[in-house]
Write a protein that holds these residues in place. Structure first.
Motif, short mmCIF file in Angstrom:
data_model
loop_
_atom_site.label_atom_id
_atom_site.label_comp_id
_atom_site.label_asym_id
_atom_site.label_seq_id
_atom_site.Cartn_x
_atom_site.Cartn_y
_atom_site.Cartn_z
N LEU A 61 -17.89 3.39 -26.46
CA LEU A 61 -16.80 3.69 -25.53
C LEU A 61 -16.30 5.11 -25.75
O LEU A 61 -16.08 5.87 -24.81
CB LEU A 61 -15.66 2.69 -25.72
CG LEU A 61 -15.84 1.32 -25.09
CD1 LEU A 61 -14.71 0.39 -25.50
CD2 LEU A 61 -15.86 1.44 -23.57
N VAL A 95 -18.51 -4.91 -32.75
CA VAL A 95 -17.30 -4.31 -32.19
C VAL A 95 -17.21 -2.82 -32.57
O VAL A 95 -16.80 -1.98 -31.78
CB VAL A 95 -16.05 -5.08 -32.68
CG1 VAL A 95 -14.79 -4.31 -32.35
CG2 VAL A 95 -15.99 -6.44 -32.01
N GLY A 129 -17.18 0.17 -29.93
CA GLY A 129 -16.10 1.16 -29.97
C GLY A 129 -16.63 2.58 -29.95
O GLY A 129 -16.16 3.44 -29.20
N GLN A 134 -8.56 9.18 -21.95
CA GLN A 134 -7.39 8.36 -22.24
C GLN A 134 -7.68 6.88 -22.06
O GLN A 134 -7.00 6.03 -22.61
CB GLN A 134 -6.22 8.77 -21.34
CG GLN A 134 -5.75 10.17 -21.69
CD GLN A 134 -4.44 10.51 -21.03
OE1 GLN A 134 -3.82 9.68 -20.40
NE2 GLN A 134 -4.04 11.76 -21.17
N PHE A 135 -8.68 6.58 -21.25
CA PHE A 135 -9.08 5.19 -21.09
C PHE A 135 -10.11 4.80 -22.15
O PHE A 135 -9.89 3.92 -22.98
CB PHE A 135 -9.66 4.99 -19.69
CG PHE A 135 -10.19 3.61 -19.44
CD1 PHE A 135 -9.36 2.58 -19.06
CD2 PHE A 135 -11.55 3.35 -19.59
CE1 PHE A 135 -9.86 1.30 -18.84
CE2 PHE A 135 -12.06 2.09 -19.37
CZ PHE A 135 -11.21 1.07 -18.99
N PHE A 136 -11.23 5.52 -22.15
CA PHE A 136 -12.33 5.15 -23.07
C PHE A 136 -11.92 5.38 -24.52
O PHE A 136 -12.28 4.61 -25.40
CB PHE A 136 -13.57 5.98 -22.75
CG PHE A 136 -14.19 5.61 -21.44
CD1 PHE A 136 -14.87 4.40 -21.31
CD2 PHE A 136 -14.08 6.44 -20.35
CE1 PHE A 136 -15.45 4.06 -20.11
CE2 PHE A 136 -14.65 6.09 -19.14
CZ PHE A 136 -15.33 4.90 -19.01
N LEU A 171 -8.94 5.18 -25.86
CA LEU A 171 -8.01 4.16 -26.32
C LEU A 171 -8.76 2.89 -26.73
O LEU A 171 -8.62 2.40 -27.86
CB LEU A 171 -7.01 3.85 -25.21
CG LEU A 171 -6.05 2.70 -25.51
CD1 LEU A 171 -5.08 3.11 -26.60
CD2 LEU A 171 -5.28 2.27 -24.27
N TYR A 172 -9.60 2.39 -25.78
CA TYR A 172 -10.28 1.13 -26.09
C TYR A 172 -11.37 1.32 -27.14
O TYR A 172 -11.63 0.43 -27.96
CB TYR A 172 -10.81 0.50 -24.81
CG TYR A 172 -9.66 0.06 -23.93
CD1 TYR A 172 -8.90 -1.05 -24.30
CD2 TYR A 172 -9.29 0.78 -22.81
CE1 TYR A 172 -7.81 -1.44 -23.55
CE2 TYR A 172 -8.20 0.40 -22.04
CZ TYR A 172 -7.47 -0.71 -22.41
OH TYR A 172 -6.38 -1.08 -21.68
N GLY A 173 -11.99 2.49 -27.14
CA GLY A 173 -12.99 2.78 -28.16
C GLY A 173 -12.36 2.79 -29.55
O GLY A 173 -12.88 2.18 -30.49
N THR A 174 -11.23 3.47 -29.68
CA THR A 174 -10.56 3.55 -30.97
C THR A 174 -10.12 2.16 -31.43
O THR A 174 -10.31 1.77 -32.59
CB THR A 174 -9.33 4.46 -30.88
OG1 THR A 174 -9.73 5.67 -30.24
CG2 THR A 174 -8.78 4.77 -32.24
N LEU A 175 -9.53 1.40 -30.49
CA LEU A 175 -9.08 0.05 -30.82
C LEU A 175 -10.22 -0.80 -31.34
O LEU A 175 -10.13 -1.43 -32.39
CB LEU A 175 -8.48 -0.62 -29.57
CG LEU A 175 -6.98 -0.38 -29.35
CD1 LEU A 175 -6.53 -1.09 -28.07
CD2 LEU A 175 -6.19 -0.89 -30.55
N ALA A 176 -11.34 -0.78 -30.58
CA ALA A 176 -12.48 -1.62 -30.96
C ALA A 176 -13.01 -1.17 -32.32
O ALA A 176 -13.29 -2.00 -33.20
CB ALA A 176 -13.58 -1.52 -29.90
#
Ligand code: UDP
Ligand code: MG
Length: 316
Positions: free
Chosen positions: A285, A278, A282, A234-236, A238-243
């Motif tokens: 992550l 990026v 992503g 849920q952490f990695f 989220l930021y992985g998908t965003l990046a």
């Protein structure tokens, strides 16, 4: 037994006799039944011999000796495992913490019902530059990120209900964050008491300047573990998908621009390289999240529930 006093120590041979007789006089005065658990964290001086001598003349004094120096957290953890008293009090061996505080701490736990009470060295007798100022900063960050209103997380003098110390595992350098560990375990009533702090009488401090860097790193770990330890994706993720999305959309935009107008240059634009980087970050992550999720699923403590009470069921 009313009280277990847990004392982690590393090379504190000069302090021990004085410390033990002081504890004994305070505790006897109040008529508590008690044990003192001296955890010798692999001392290289004669601390263990001193402990053996003291223990021989007082059956309430008990000792555990580590094979080598594992650190204050390990010593506390071992003391917590062994403690039998209803209230467990920890204090440093160097007599910077005063045993005179024991009765008040005991009462806050037993009568006021605190799960844990942390000491606050409001007036400190340490070197201002290397300890007091970094410590203020450190406590402010810890307070902000954990939401626990304490002024002095790292005070060695603390008191707990027994069940609190049986529930938490202190490892690494986590002794600085025991209030946070207690809170994660569901103990909300965390109090604070201003305690007398004294200059170190014998020996030298065992922690250097690196304590603060390590301290902050551990704070990061503990906040992360508390929130995402069991669901790292849920952490990695989220930021992985965003990046990845940001990179993907940017490079898509550049591609469309190129198709519409072949004259447009792409590789001369910083945005192109940033988009690539990026996207790769992503992906990484995301993959880290997968690996972390696998680790979390296989961890031995993946299903530890702390049950506060049971009704109509027999105690095991
Ligand atoms: N200590 C320990 N293991 C270690 C380092 C320290 O058990 O590896 C003990 C030390 O003997 C003392 C307490 O932890 O009883 C606090 O250490 P110290 O007084 O050096 O820290 P300071 O007061 O300088 O923060
Ligand atoms: Mg000290």
């Amino acid at each position: 037994m009313n009280l277990s006093i847990v004392v982690p120590l590393y090379n504190e041979e000069e302090s021990l006799p004085e410390l033990c007789s002081w504890i004994k006089s305070v505790v006897d005065q109040h008529g508590y039944t008690y044990e003192v658990l001296l955890i010798d964290d692999g001392s290289r001086d004669d601390s263990w011999k001193v402990i053996q001598t003291i223990a021989a003349s007082n059956p309430n004094i008990k000792g555990i000796k580590f094979q080598r120096n594992y650190g204050k957290s390990a010593a506390l953890n071992e003391g917590f495992k062994a403690a039998q008293g209803d209230v467990v009090i920890t204090m440093d061996a160097d007599m910077q913490d005063s045993p005179d505080e024991i009765p008040a701490l005991y009462q806050m736990i037993v009568e006021e019902g605190f799960d844990m009470v942390s000491g606050w060295k409001k007036k400190r007798y340490d070197n201002t530059l290397t300890k007091n100022i970094p410590s203020k900063l450190f406590n402010a960050v810890a307070r902000k990120s954990s939401g626990i209103k304490l002024h002095d997380f790292n005070c060695g003098l603390k008191a707990y209900k027994r069940k609190v110390v049986k529930c938490i595992e202190v490892f690494g350098e986590m002794h600085r964050y025991i209030p946070v560990l207690a809170k994660w375990s569901g103990f909300r009533k965390i109090g604070e008491k201003i305690v007398e702090h004294r200059p170190r009488k014998y020996g030298t401090t065992k922690f250097g300047w690196d304590r603060f860097i390590n301290g902050f790193l551990d704070l990061g770990t503990i906040m992360f573990l508390g929130k995402f330890g069991k669901k790292p994706m849920q952490f990695f993720g989220l930021y992985g998908t965003l990046a990845f999305l940001i990179g993907f959309l940017t490079s898509g935009y550049l591609m469309v621009a190129k198709i519409l107008d072949p004259e447009v240059g792409i590789t001369n634009k910083p945005a192109f390289y940033i988009a690539l980087a990026v996207m790769i970050i992503g992906m990484q992550l995301f993959l880290t999240g997968f690996v972390a999720e696998l680790v979390a699923r296989n961890a031995s403590e993946r299903n530890v529930y702390l049950i506060e009470e049971k009704l109509g069921l027999e105690e095991a």
